[in-house]
Design a protein around this motif. Sequence first.
Motif, PDB file in Angstrom:
ATOM      1  N   PHE A   1       0.845  -1.187   0.000  1.00 24.14           N
ATOM      2  CA  PHE A   1       0.000   0.000   0.000  1.00 24.14           C
ATOM      3  C   PHE A   1       0.885   1.243   0.000  1.00 24.14           C
ATOM      4  O   PHE A   1       1.964   1.239   0.584  1.00 24.14           O
ATOM      5  N   ARG A   2       0.401   2.292  -0.625  1.00 21.79           N
ATOM      6  CA  ARG A   2       1.088   3.594  -0.593  1.00 21.79           C
ATOM      7  C   ARG A   2       0.063   4.648  -0.226  1.00 21.79           C
ATOM      8  O   ARG A   2      -0.919   4.847  -0.935  1.00 21.79           O
ATOM      9  N   SER A   3       0.305   5.311   0.874  1.00 26.74           N
ATOM     10  CA  SER A   3      -0.607   6.343   1.353  1.00 26.74           C
ATOM     11  C   SER A   3      -0.493   7.597   0.500  1.00 26.74           C
ATOM     12  O   SER A   3       0.561   7.880  -0.080  1.00 26.74           O
ATOM     13  N   ASP A   4      -1.568   8.364   0.454  1.00 23.24           N
ATOM     14  CA  ASP A   4      -1.507   9.669  -0.200  1.00 23.24           C
ATOM     15  C   ASP A   4      -0.578  10.601   0.575  1.00 23.24           C
ATOM     16  O   ASP A   4      -0.086  11.583   0.033  1.00 23.24           O
ATOM     17  N   HIS A   5      -0.367  10.294   1.847  1.00 29.27           N
ATOM     18  CA  HIS A   5       0.528  11.067   2.724  1.00 29.27           C
ATOM     19  C   HIS A   5       1.557  10.093   3.295  1.00 29.27           C
ATOM     20  O   HIS A   5       1.293   9.403   4.274  1.00 29.27           O
ATOM     21  N   ALA A   6       2.734  10.033   2.672  1.00 30.71           N
ATOM     22  CA  ALA A   6       3.747   9.030   3.020  1.00 30.71           C
ATOM     23  C   ALA A   6       4.168   9.080   4.483  1.00 30.71           C
ATOM     24  O   ALA A   6       4.645   8.085   5.025  1.00 30.71           O
ATOM     25  N   ALA A   7       3.967  10.199   5.142  1.00 30.17           N
ATOM     26  CA  ALA A   7       4.338  10.303   6.556  1.00 30.17           C
ATOM     27  C   ALA A   7       3.521   9.353   7.424  1.00 30.17           C
ATOM     28  O   ALA A   7       3.928   9.014   8.537  1.00 30.17           O
ATOM     29  N   GLU A   8       2.381   8.888   6.940  1.00 24.55           N
ATOM     30  CA  GLU A   8       1.527   7.967   7.695  1.00 24.55           C
ATOM     31  C   GLU A   8       2.091   6.544   7.764  1.00 24.55           C
ATOM     32  O   GLU A   8       1.694   5.770   8.629  1.00 24.55           O
ATOM     33  N   HIS A   9       2.995   6.206   6.875  1.00 22.84           N
ATOM     34  CA  HIS A   9       3.493   4.828   6.799  1.00 22.84           C
ATOM     35  C   HIS A   9       4.088   4.345   8.113  1.00 22.84           C
ATOM     36  O   HIS A   9       3.820   3.221   8.537  1.00 22.84           O
ATOM     37  N   ASN A  10       4.922   5.163   8.750  1.00 21.85           N
ATOM     38  CA  ASN A  10       5.550   4.745  10.012  1.00 21.85           C
ATOM     39  C   ASN A  10       4.510   4.465  11.087  1.00 21.85           C
ATOM     40  O   ASN A  10       4.592   3.467  11.799  1.00 21.85           O
ATOM     41  N   GLU A  11       3.514   5.345  11.206  1.00 22.24           N
ATOM     42  CA  GLU A  11       2.460   5.165  12.207  1.00 22.24           C
ATOM     43  C   GLU A  11       1.701   3.867  11.967  1.00 22.24           C
ATOM     44  O   GLU A  11       1.397   3.125  12.901  1.00 22.24           O
ATOM     45  N   TRP A  12       1.413   3.570  10.692  1.00 18.22           N
ATOM     46  CA  TRP A  12       0.698   2.344  10.347  1.00 18.22           C
ATOM     47  C   TRP A  12       1.524   1.109  10.679  1.00 18.22           C
ATOM     48  O   TRP A  12       1.012   0.145  11.239  1.00 18.22           O
ATOM     49  N   ALA A  13       2.796   1.123  10.326  1.00 15.43           N
ATOM     50  CA  ALA A  13       3.649  -0.041  10.595  1.00 15.43           C
ATOM     51  C   ALA A  13       3.740  -0.292  12.097  1.00 15.43           C
ATOM     52  O   ALA A  13       3.629  -1.443  12.548  1.00 15.43           O
ATOM     53  N   GLU A  14       3.910   0.761  12.874  1.00 15.18           N
ATOM     54  CA  GLU A  14       3.987   0.604  14.332  1.00 15.18           C
ATOM     55  C   GLU A  14       2.672   0.074  14.905  1.00 15.18           C
ATOM     56  O   GLU A  14       2.670  -0.842  15.735  1.00 15.18           O
ATOM     57  N   ALA A  15       1.546   0.656  14.472  1.00 15.11           N
ATOM     58  CA  ALA A  15       0.242   0.223  14.995  1.00 15.11           C
ATOM     59  C   ALA A  15      -0.052  -1.229  14.629  1.00 15.11           C
ATOM     60  O   ALA A  15      -0.537  -1.998  15.467  1.00 15.11           O
ATOM     61  N   LEU A  16       0.244  -1.612  13.404  1.00 13.05           N
ATOM     62  CA  LEU A  16       0.010  -2.999  12.988  1.00 13.05           C
ATOM     63  C   LEU A  16       0.887  -3.963  13.773  1.00 13.05           C
ATOM     64  O   LEU A  16       0.419  -5.008  14.240  1.00 13.05           O
ATOM     65  N   ASN A  17       2.149  -3.639  13.939  1.00 11.27           N
ATOM     66  CA  ASN A  17       3.046  -4.529  14.669  1.00 11.27           C
ATOM     67  C   ASN A  17       2.668  -4.629  16.146  1.00 11.27           C
ATOM     68  O   ASN A  17       2.758  -5.712  16.732  1.00 11.27           O
ATOM     69  N   GLN A  18       2.217  -3.530  16.754  1.00 12.85           N
ATOM     70  CA  GLN A  18       1.739  -3.596  18.144  1.00 12.85           C
ATOM     71  C   GLN A  18       0.510  -4.492  18.244  1.00 12.85           C
ATOM     72  O   GLN A  18       0.384  -5.299  19.167  1.00 12.85           O
ATOM     73  N   MET A  19      -0.398  -4.354  17.285  1.00  9.83           N
ATOM     74  CA  MET A  19      -1.607  -5.179  17.272  1.00  9.83           C
ATOM     75  C   MET A  19      -1.242  -6.660  17.126  1.00  9.83           C
ATOM     76  O   MET A  19      -1.810  -7.516  17.802  1.00  9.83           O
ATOM     77  N   ILE A  20      -0.287  -6.956  16.272  1.00 15.45           N
ATOM     78  CA  ILE A  20       0.145  -8.337  16.047  1.00 15.45           C
ATOM     79  C   ILE A  20       0.778  -8.903  17.314  1.00 15.45           C
ATOM     80  O   ILE A  20       0.499 -10.042  17.703  1.00 15.45           O
ATOM     81  N   ASN A  21       1.608  -8.127  17.974  1.00 13.45           N
ATOM     82  CA  ASN A  21       2.256  -8.579  19.209  1.00 13.45           C
ATOM     83  C   ASN A  21       1.215  -8.874  20.289  1.00 13.45           C
ATOM     84  O   ASN A  21       1.334  -9.843  21.024  1.00 13.45           O
TER      85      ASN A  21
END
Length: 186
Positions: free
Chosen positions: A160-180
Motif C-alpha cells: 500500500f502507498r498512502s496519499d501522505h507518506a508520513a503515515e506509513h511509520n504510524e501504520w507499521a507501528e500500529a500494525l506490529n503492536q496489534m500483532i504482538n
Amino acid sequence: MTPVLLLAAEKESAEVTDWAARIGWVVGLALFVALVYWLMREGWKWRGTLQGDLPELHSAPDDPGPAKLTMSGRYHGSTTAGQWLDRIVAHGLGTRSRAELTLTDAGLDVVRPGANDFFVPAQALRGARLDKGIAGKVLTEGGLLIVTWAHGERQIDSGFRSDHAAEHNEWAEALNQMINKTEGAR
C-alpha cells in the motif's frame, strides 16, 4: 535536358509512395501488438488458475468496532511473502486500485473502488514493514507499506502507498503492536 529539369523529374519520382507496402507494415505491426497483448492476458489468466487453491477472501464483519487508523491511498498488489516478484492475481489481488484502509480491533479492512474489497482478520496479520518495492512497483526506500498476512496455507505480502507518506511509520507501528498483542493472547 537541363540540370534543373532533371532535378525536378527526380524530385517527382522520389515523392511516389508505395502505399500497399506501407499499409501492409502497419497492419502487420497492429497484428503483432494484438498478439502480444493476447499472450499477456492469457498469462495473467493462467497465473490465476495456478493460484486457484487460494481460499475466498474474507469480508468485513458487520460490526468491526471503532477505527484506530484510516488511510487513503493506493493498493499496489500482493505477492507471496518474502518473494516480491511472485505476484498473486487470484480473487482480484493482482488488480491495482485506489484503496481506503481502516484498522480496527477486528483487523484490517481494505475497500477498493472498482476492485474486490477484502478484510484481513487480526489473527491473520503477521507483520508490517516499510519497503521499496513489490511486483510491478519500485519506489524509494520506505515508499511502500507492506502488510504480511496469512490466508489459507499461504503467507501474503500486500503493498500500500498512502496519499501522505508520513503515515506509513504510524501504520507499521500500529500494525506490529496489534500483532504482538494478538500473538500474546494465543
